[in-house]
Design a protein around this motif. Structure first.
Motif, PDB file in Angstrom:
ATOM      1  N   LEU A 194       0.826  -1.210   0.000  1.00  0.00           N
ATOM      2  CA  LEU A 194       0.000   0.000   0.000  1.00  0.00           C
ATOM      3  C   LEU A 194       0.861   1.262   0.000  1.00  0.00           C
ATOM      4  CD1 LEU A 194      -2.832  -0.991   2.514  1.00  0.00           C
ATOM      5  CD2 LEU A 194      -3.032  -0.743   0.031  1.00  0.00           C
ATOM      6  N   GLU A 196       3.154   1.916  -1.836  1.00  0.00           N
ATOM      7  CA  GLU A 196       3.490   2.298  -3.202  1.00  0.00           C
ATOM      8  C   GLU A 196       2.577   3.417  -3.706  1.00  0.00           C
ATOM      9  OE1 GLU A 196       3.396  -1.190  -5.597  1.00  0.00           O
ATOM     10  OE2 GLU A 196       4.890  -2.257  -4.391  1.00  0.00           O
ATOM     11  N   PHE A 197       1.439   3.599  -3.030  1.00  0.00           N
ATOM     12  CA  PHE A 197       0.549   4.689  -3.391  1.00  0.00           C
ATOM     13  C   PHE A 197       1.081   5.998  -2.812  1.00  0.00           C
ATOM     14  CE2 PHE A 197      -2.343   1.064  -3.665  1.00  0.00           C
ATOM     15  CZ  PHE A 197      -3.043   1.347  -4.827  1.00  0.00           C
ATOM     16  N   PRO A 198       0.836   7.112  -3.492  1.00  0.00           N
ATOM     17  CA  PRO A 198       1.230   8.416  -2.944  1.00  0.00           C
ATOM     18  C   PRO A 198       0.538   8.672  -1.603  1.00  0.00           C
ATOM     19  CG  PRO A 198       0.616   8.609  -5.261  1.00  0.00           C
ATOM     20  CD  PRO A 198       0.222   7.229  -4.829  1.00  0.00           C
ATOM     21  N   TYR A 236      -1.202   7.797   6.470  1.00  0.00           N
ATOM     22  CA  TYR A 236      -1.742   8.488   5.300  1.00  0.00           C
ATOM     23  C   TYR A 236      -1.665   9.983   5.588  1.00  0.00           C
ATOM     24  CZ  TYR A 236      -5.043  10.794   2.232  1.00  0.00           C
ATOM     25  OH  TYR A 236      -5.616  11.675   1.350  1.00  0.00           O
ATOM     26  N   ARG A 286      -6.383   1.492   1.531  1.00  0.00           N
ATOM     27  CA  ARG A 286      -6.527   1.323   0.078  1.00  0.00           C
ATOM     28  C   ARG A 286      -7.512   2.354  -0.480  1.00  0.00           C
ATOM     29  NH1 ARG A 286      -6.946   1.745  -4.304  1.00  0.00           N
ATOM     30  NH2 ARG A 286      -7.028   0.272  -6.040  1.00  0.00           N
ATOM     31  N   ALA A 289      -6.048   5.973  -0.457  1.00  0.00           N
ATOM     32  CA  ALA A 289      -5.096   6.185  -1.553  1.00  0.00           C
ATOM     33  C   ALA A 289      -5.795   6.655  -2.821  1.00  0.00           C
ATOM     34  CB  ALA A 289      -4.339   4.898  -1.834  1.00  0.00           C
ATOM     35  N   GLU A 290      -7.059   6.273  -2.983  1.00  0.00           N
ATOM     36  CA  GLU A 290      -7.784   6.598  -4.205  1.00  0.00           C
ATOM     37  C   GLU A 290      -8.591   7.886  -4.103  1.00  0.00           C
ATOM     38  OE1 GLU A 290     -10.855   4.118  -7.002  1.00  0.00           O
ATOM     39  OE2 GLU A 290      -9.038   3.128  -6.283  1.00  0.00           O
ATOM     40  N   LYS A 292      -8.256  10.326  -1.570  1.00  0.00           N
ATOM     41  CA  LYS A 292      -7.359  11.383  -1.098  1.00  0.00           C
ATOM     42  C   LYS A 292      -8.053  12.500  -0.300  1.00  0.00           C
ATOM     43  CE  LYS A 292      -4.450  10.762  -5.234  1.00  0.00           C
ATOM     44  NZ  LYS A 292      -5.365   9.842  -5.955  1.00  0.00           N
TER      45      LYS A 292
END
Length: 499
Positions: A194, A196-198, A236, A286, A289-290, A292
């Motif tokens: 996870l 790997e996501f910004p 996050y 998850r 990450a999408e 934001k």
């Protein structure tokens, strides 16, 4: 699934190319002219489409409609709950034909809550677990076009709902994995992926790190297993560094035998689901990450197995938690609270705005609330109200239970600061009272998801709950400056990446 959002009227939907067309019609309806409106009117007039949500009428190659298969579905009174029921029925009806592209059109205006439930119901109806079942039928519906009167007005809801669906499915997939495919180490690798996501960072601590932190309670549960424990820390960053984070703590017992206090053999296989609290935290990250949102979130996952060998924790043993409090272990099957208490102590270092732990903690909560609502406990009325509201909005509901001090009487011990169990009465509450001792420095809530995290029987599998509740809570809490997607022409499809 590849979701698309598109401005479509009933008249336009009739000419859409698709393997199947689902028409959601609330009652009473005021449909415009056109073949689909005429079909709805005729079906209602003949009482072939009752007003009850989920009732449907299937048609094959009706005149004036491009899609070969058409399903007219009643959405009842049009509330989000009715929409969810209708979508579930409609998607189940077309699945047998193995459609690749399905168009679902709303005959009436739909709000953000209705769209959210439509997407989640469609995802639930088409989800297929394949991690250890590679020959299983893959999800047949590859693309679902959601036709609404005004796509532009629902852009944010579509983005957030797409993200939430991705998070729920991520939680389901890890929740469903058998214990030999979901060890603490593998759970740690999932968390690292996870990162790997910004905006997401991850740190995974091992046994030596946990010992150095003084997490004696957590380490004691893990000592009976050959699988090394993992303490997962996720970050996050969606807001300013100065903004206090919300901390989510997920119970990560990847398999629970009960330890020396051995569980009955029947249905023990379902104890692979004892890490669904951890899976929900991973699912939330998850989703974050999408979509934001402008908020900071920390995820803490203490993960280990509860097994038996010569080194296993024994009833009567006394362990020392990270907080310095000693705990008499009267039942080794009450292990979830033993790993959570150290994670709750660790959470203090983040000076959190709120801490929420999520755990398949007690069978007593299943007895109290069944599989409908998760149990909610909180020392903060504002936090509790916000979680209850988020549960209602997402239809991932919870119910607040008391934390009266009288319930803690049974946790007294002659040999330690506290015992890890009390009597049978009020077991979900006494478990929460135990955790409360370690969460006194911040606003805290506990979600007992033992009844809602998975289903048994023919429908056996993870539900992905309470990812929906948690995402609604975090999005509601996020600052208005949440990153928004770029504007686009209303008639153009809004896509999310295929999974």
């Amino acid at each position: 699934m590849d979701f698309q959002l598109k401005t479509l009227s009933l008249t336009q939907a009739a000419t859409e190319k698709a393997d199947a067309l689902i028409v959601l019609a609330a009652s009473p309806g005021d449909e415009a002219t056109g073949p689909l409106a005429s079909l709805l009117a005729l079906a209602r007039e003949a009482d072939d489409l009752p007003a009850k949500a989920g009732k449907l009428l299937q048609l094959y190659r009706p005149e004036g409609v491009t899609a070969p298969r058409v399903v007219l579905v009643s959405a009842g009174d049009g509330t989000p709950a009715s929409v969810r029921t209708a979508v579930s029925a409609g998607v189940q009806a077309v699945k047998a034909a193995n459609p690749k592209r399905v168009v679902m059109v709303f005959a009436q205006p739909v709000d953000a809550a209705g769209l959210r439930q439509a997407m989640q119901a469609a995802a639930d109806a088409t989800y297929v677990y394949t991690t250890t079942k590679p020959k299983a039928d893959a999800r047949t519906v590859r693309q679902l076009v959601l036709g609404v009167p005004d796509a532009a007005s629902l852009e944010t809801a579509f983005r957030d709902s797409s993200a939430t669906v991705a998070g729920i499915e991520f939680a389901k997939e890890w929740g469903n994995r058998p214990a030999n495919h979901c060890t603490p180490s593998l759970l740690g690798e999932a968390a690292k992926a996870l990162a790997e996501f910004p905006r997401i960072k991850c740190e995974v601590l091992g046994p030596k790190d946990v010992a150095k932190l003084g997490m004696g309670s957590f380490a004691a549960v893990a000592q009976g297993s050959e699988e090394p424990l993992r303490f997962i820390v996720l970050h996050y960053h969606g807001a300013a560094k100065s903004d206090a984070p919300v901390v989510l703590v997920g119970k990560g017992i990847t398999f629970d035998t009960g330890g020396v206090s051995l569980k009955p053999a029947a249905e023990m296989d379902e104890m692979k689901f004892d890490m669904c609290g951890a899976a929900s935290v991973l699912g939330v990250f998850r989703a974050l990450a999408e979509c934001k949102p402008a908020i900071n979130v920390v995820g803490l996952i203490p993960s280990c197995e509860n097994m038996n060998d010569g080194a296993a924790l024994k009833p009567g043993d006394v362990v020392t938690s990270m907080s310095g409090q000693t705990i008499e272990v009267l039942n080794t099957d009450a292990e979830g609270r033993l790993i959570l208490c150290d994670a709750l102590s660790y959470a203090k270092r983040f000076e959190p705005a709120a801490v929420i732990d999520i755990a398949t903690l007690t069978g007593a909560c299943v007895v109290a609330l069944g599989g409908v609502r998760s149990g909610l406990f909180s020392t903060d009325d504002k936090l509790a109200a916000a979680l209850e509201a988020a549960g209602e909005q997402s239809l991932d509901r919870c119910w607040r239970l008391p934390l009266d001090d009288d319930y803690a009487e049974g946790l007294k011990s002659n040999f330690a600061d506290v015992a890890n169990i009390a009597g049978r009465a009020g077991g979900a509450i006494t478990a929460a009272k135990f955790l409360q001792r370690f969460a006194s420095d911040y606003a805290w809530a506990h979600l007992d998801i033992a009844g809602t995290a998975w289903k048994s029987g023919a429908a056996k599998g993870s539900t992905g709950r309470p990812v929906g509740l948690l995402m609604n809570y975090l999005i509601n809490r996020a600052a208005p400056a949440s990153e928004a997607p770029a504007a686009a022409a209303p008639a153009a499809p809004r896509k999310r990446k295929p999974r």
